[in-house]
Design an enzyme around this catalytic site. Structure first.
Site, PDB file in Angstrom:
ATOM      1  N   ASP A  38     -18.005 -22.546 109.642  1.00 55.22           N
ATOM      2  CA  ASP A  38     -17.341 -23.713 110.239  1.00 55.22           C
ATOM      3  C   ASP A  38     -17.225 -24.883 109.265  1.00 55.22           C
ATOM      4  OD1 ASP A  38     -16.961 -22.384 112.628  1.00 55.22           O
ATOM      5  OD2 ASP A  38     -18.805 -23.137 113.532  1.00 55.22           O
TER       6      ASP A  38
ATOM      7  N   SER B 176     -12.713 -16.996 106.719  1.00 54.57           N
ATOM      8  CA  SER B 176     -14.128 -17.376 106.765  1.00 54.57           C
ATOM      9  C   SER B 176     -14.567 -17.576 108.208  1.00 54.57           C
ATOM     10  CB  SER B 176     -14.350 -18.678 105.987  1.00 54.57           C
ATOM     11  OG  SER B 176     -15.701 -19.079 106.046  1.00 54.57           O
TER      12      SER B 176
ATOM     13  N   ASP C  74     -25.311 -28.308  99.249  1.00 57.74           N
ATOM     14  CA  ASP C  74     -24.871 -29.695  99.020  1.00 57.74           C
ATOM     15  C   ASP C  74     -26.014 -30.704  98.839  1.00 57.74           C
ATOM     16  OD1 ASP C  74     -22.310 -28.748  99.169  1.00 57.74           O
ATOM     17  OD2 ASP C  74     -21.760 -29.798 101.007  1.00 57.74           O
TER      18      ASP C  74
ATOM     19  N   ASP D  95     -13.941 -17.679  97.682  1.00 58.50           N
ATOM     20  CA  ASP D  95     -15.308 -17.222  97.464  1.00 58.50           C
ATOM     21  C   ASP D  95     -15.899 -18.189  96.471  1.00 58.50           C
ATOM     22  OD1 ASP D  95     -17.368 -15.405  98.232  1.00 58.50           O
ATOM     23  OD2 ASP D  95     -17.367 -14.683  96.181  1.00 58.50           O
ATOM     24  N   SER D  96     -16.986 -18.764  96.853  1.00 57.61           N
ATOM     25  CA  SER D  96     -17.557 -19.801  96.008  1.00 57.61           C
ATOM     26  C   SER D  96     -19.056 -19.663  95.987  1.00 57.61           C
ATOM     27  CB  SER D  96     -17.155 -21.184  96.516  1.00 57.61           C
ATOM     28  OG  SER D  96     -17.458 -21.312  97.885  1.00 57.61           O
TER      29      SER D  96
ATOM     30  N   LYS E 188     -16.130 -36.157  98.274  1.00 55.16           N
ATOM     31  CA  LYS E 188     -16.450 -34.752  98.021  1.00 55.16           C
ATOM     32  C   LYS E 188     -15.179 -33.940  97.787  1.00 55.16           C
ATOM     33  CE  LYS E 188     -18.666 -30.598  99.700  1.00 55.16           C
ATOM     34  NZ  LYS E 188     -19.174 -29.828 100.835  1.00 55.16           N
TER      35      LYS E 188
END
Length: 200
Positions: free
Chosen positions: A19, A16, A157, A75-76, A177
């Site tokens: 960051d 990815s 988020d 992958d989300s 989280k």
């Protein structure tokens, strides 16, 4: 992080350039003797899959082959029931910036009562030769809020309220989280198998 094992630590490349995602993985994997880092900045992998799992596989294999190191890809994305599962695999490409993505989604849900949604994460671990070692997934259910809330996190988020908590991911500290997120749940499944691979 320092582990004195008498040998050099294995590198794990997070497939990815995000960051926020890389930092989250560094925290999630902090208890494992690994050097965790993001992929080379110049490396771009096109996500051509039709599912989260397929995209994770594409990224893990490509980054492992490009770097010669073990690679972990995630992958989300966010799926909203009343939008037919959108943004889904296009979550990161729904608009140009996090702010624009959030704005677009809120606009599309302006007159919608059913705001139920879920985050999915598919993980793929590839060997330094680009062979698939593990594939896992995680899911977190919730609803889309009417306005952004909180100051932490990234992506969607601020508008995703986790079921049973009354809090968006952006209102949670990083520890909470990690315990509840789709990515955190997937990594929790990954860790025992990853430890076995490192020990073998």
């Amino acid at each position: 992080m320092s582990f004195n094992l008498g040998k050099s630590l294995t590198k794990l490349i997070i497939a990815s350039n995000n960051d926020g995602k890389i930092e989250e993985f560094i925290q999630l994997l902090s208890g494992i003797p690994l050097v965790v880092m993001g992929q080379p900045k110049h490396l771009e992998v096109e996500e051509t899959g039709v599912s989260f799992a397929e995209n994770a596989r594409i990224k893990a294999i490509a980054v492992a082959k490009a770097t010669g190191e073990m690679a972990l890809a995630d992958d989300s994305g966010l799926s909203v029931g009343s939008l037919g599962g959108a943004p889904g695999v296009f979550s990161a490409r729904y608009a140009n910036t996090d702010l624009e993505r959030v704005s677009r989604l809120l606009k599309e849900l302006e007159m919608v009562d059913d705001r139920s949604a879920f985050f999915s994460a598919a993980l793929c671990l590839a060997s330094s030769k680009g062979e698939v070692l593990l594939e896992l997934d995680g899911r977190c259910d919730g609803i889309i809020t009417t306005t952004p809330r909180g100051k932490f996190g990234f992506g969607y988020d601020p508008i995703f309220e986790v079921k049973g908590t009354g809090l968006t991911f952006s209102e949670m500290d990083s520890k909470q989280k990690r315990e509840l997120s789709h990515r955190g749940l997937a990594v929790k499944k990954l860790i025992p198998s990853l430890k076995k691979i490192l020990d073998s």
